[in-house]
Design an enzyme around this catalytic site. Structure first.
Site, short mmCIF file in Angstrom:
data_model
loop_
_atom_site.label_atom_id
_atom_site.label_comp_id
_atom_site.label_asym_id
_atom_site.label_seq_id
_atom_site.Cartn_x
_atom_site.Cartn_y
_atom_site.Cartn_z
N HIS A 72 0.86 -1.19 0.00
CA HIS A 72 0.00 0.00 0.00
C HIS A 72 0.89 1.23 0.00
CE1 HIS A 72 -3.57 2.30 2.08
NE2 HIS A 72 -2.95 3.06 1.20
N HIS A 118 1.27 4.87 -2.63
CA HIS A 118 0.87 5.62 -3.82
C HIS A 118 2.16 6.23 -4.37
CE1 HIS A 118 -3.40 5.52 -2.50
NE2 HIS A 118 -2.81 5.40 -1.32
N HIS A 172 -9.48 1.18 -0.92
CA HIS A 172 -9.38 1.88 0.36
C HIS A 172 -10.78 1.84 1.00
CE1 HIS A 172 -5.61 3.35 -1.16
NE2 HIS A 172 -5.44 4.21 -0.17
N GLU A 203 -10.71 3.90 6.29
CA GLU A 203 -9.59 4.75 6.72
C GLU A 203 -10.20 5.82 7.64
OE1 GLU A 203 -7.68 6.94 3.54
OE2 GLU A 203 -6.03 7.62 4.82
N ASP A 212 2.02 4.15 2.61
CA ASP A 212 0.96 4.99 2.03
C ASP A 212 1.56 6.09 1.14
OD1 ASP A 212 -1.67 5.61 1.49
OD2 ASP A 212 -2.13 6.48 3.45
N ASP A 213 2.00 7.18 1.74
CA ASP A 213 2.59 8.31 0.99
C ASP A 213 3.85 8.74 1.74
OD1 ASP A 213 0.36 8.94 -1.04
OD2 ASP A 213 -0.69 8.77 0.88
N1 LIG Z 1 -4.26 7.72 2.43
C1 LIG Z 1 -4.95 7.87 1.29
N2 LIG Z 1 -6.28 7.67 1.29
C2 LIG Z 1 -6.98 7.84 0.19
N3 LIG Z 1 -6.47 8.22 -0.98
C3 LIG Z 1 -5.14 8.43 -1.03
N4 LIG Z 1 -4.36 8.82 -2.04
C4 LIG Z 1 -3.11 8.91 -1.58
N5 LIG Z 1 -3.07 8.59 -0.28
C5 LIG Z 1 -4.34 8.29 0.09
ZN LIG Z 2 -3.57 4.90 0.52
#
Ligand SMILES: Nc1ncnc2[nH]cnc12
Ligand SMILES: [Zn+2]
Length: 347
Positions: free
Chosen positions: A24, A26, A204, A207, A285-286
């Site tokens: 997971h 992006h 997703h 969250e 995630d990011d």
């Molecule tokens: N944590 C996240 N939740 C939803 N969309 C995303 N796009 C990038 N990060 C995300």
């Molecule tokens: Zn995500």
């Protein structure tokens, strides 16, 4: 196989050294501020920030939407195939050094096609980086195309159509962006088409959104994995189902902390999910926006919650089991995991 006993002071080094899969992340969320500025200069894109430091100071988020606004702005510097290649190459070479043996990488084509960048440019750049990383670093990498859920199902269908000429370059589809108000049910038909095409399905859910969105992702989209899913703990029947069916949850501790899904990491529910028998995994995630890559996530959540080597063992095994990688690769990584634990036990 049971893990050998590991002295607690060996645990941080073991978390970094053990092989693991990341499921997971992006790829647009791996754009470090320095690379945003370098690509902006290369492509002549104006940024509303005077410096790398000023941009970094803007990374103070109150919830998912406050992050997404900055994240989409950061992606605006990506224009050419080389930009997508460089971004993915930077991520893959970095995480290969963190002992990630396999990465399943999300990308958001609509963020780019809306700016006039072609689907071909996006996919060819990312795919070439994945192929090169396998040759250079021995890491396997695969792409998952995500639909933006704040846009319409019709736009998701158009995106799928545009991507189909490059079908061999991605293994599955996902659903991301603003969750609350955009339930999985909105995308039931496009995911049905994706299932017919033999694509893997992830989404997703849970969250920030309610457990009902997780039920919908499973029952209406056919999701094989749930991204985040941490709100499942509020629904006992859902927890029982996730455990019984071993539906993987791709959990992202630092993301949850930065987007205030939990007040702090000490209150994160990863340990409860594992102890309830769920197939939870740790992911970044990011990473450029949330303060760290996978090993940073492991280090921080273990330090805050008091998880043990037994949890580390389970999380690494879960990451292999939850992946879409061939069984033979998973078996090889399990062997490598055993060897990493043996080395840590002997040290
Ligand atoms: N944590 C996240 N939740 C939803 N969309 C995303 N796009 C990038 N990060 C995300
Ligand atoms: Zn995500």
């Amino acid at each position: 196989m049971k893990p050998p006993t590991i002295a607690p002071d060996r645990l941080p080094a073991l978390l970094a050294a053990m092989p693991k899969a990341e499921l997971h992340m992006h790829i647009e969320g791996s754009l470090e501020p320095e690379m945003i500025f370098a690509l902006a200069a290369r492509n002549g894109v104006a940024l509303p920030y005077a410096s790398v430091d000023e941009l970094r100071r803007a990374y103070a988020f109150s919830d998912l939407q406050s992050f997404l606004d900055i994240y989409y702005q950061g992606a605006s510097v990506l224009l050419k195939e080389e930009d997508f290649y460089d971004m993915a190459q930077a991520y893959l070479s970095r995480v290969a050094a963190e002992n990630i043996v396999h990465a399943e990488i999300f990308f958001d084509p609509q963020t780019h096609t809306a700016r006039g960048v072609s689907m071909e440019t996006v996919i060819r750049g990312l795919s070439r980086a994945c192929a090169d990383a396998r040759a250079r670093h021995g890491i396997s990498a695969a792409l998952i195309l995500c639909f933006l859920r704040h846009l319409s199902e019709e736009e998701a269908f158009e995106t799928l159509e545009a991507a189909l000429p490059f079908r061999e370059h991605f293994i599955g589809v996902g659903l991301d962006s603003s969750e609350v108000g955009h339930p999985p049910s909105k995308f039931a038909r496009v995911f049905a088409r994706c299932r017919e095409l033999g694509l893997h399905i992830v989404a997703h859910a849970g969250e920030e959104g309610p457990p009902d969105y997780i039920w919908q992702a499973l029952d209406l989209l056919g999701a094989e994995r749930i991204d985040h899913g941490v709100q499942a703990v509020h629904d006992a029947a859902l927890m029982a189902r996730l455990a019984a069916e071993r539906v993987p949850l791709t959990v992202c501790p630092l993301s949850n902390q930065k987007l205030r899904v939990f007040p702090d990491l000490a209150n994160h529910n990863l340990k409860s999910l594992l102890d309830a028998g769920l197939c939870a995994t740790v992911n970044s995630d990011d990473p450029a926006y949330f303060g760290g890559y996978v090993n940073d996530n492991f280090r921080a959540v273990f330090a805050a919650t008091g998880m043990t080597a037994r949890h580390a063992w389970q999380l690494a095994l879960n990451s292999f089991e939850a992946s879409f990688a061939p069984a033979a690769d998973q078996a090889r990584w399990r062997d490598q995991l055993g060897e990493a634990f043996e080395r840590a036990a002997a040290a």
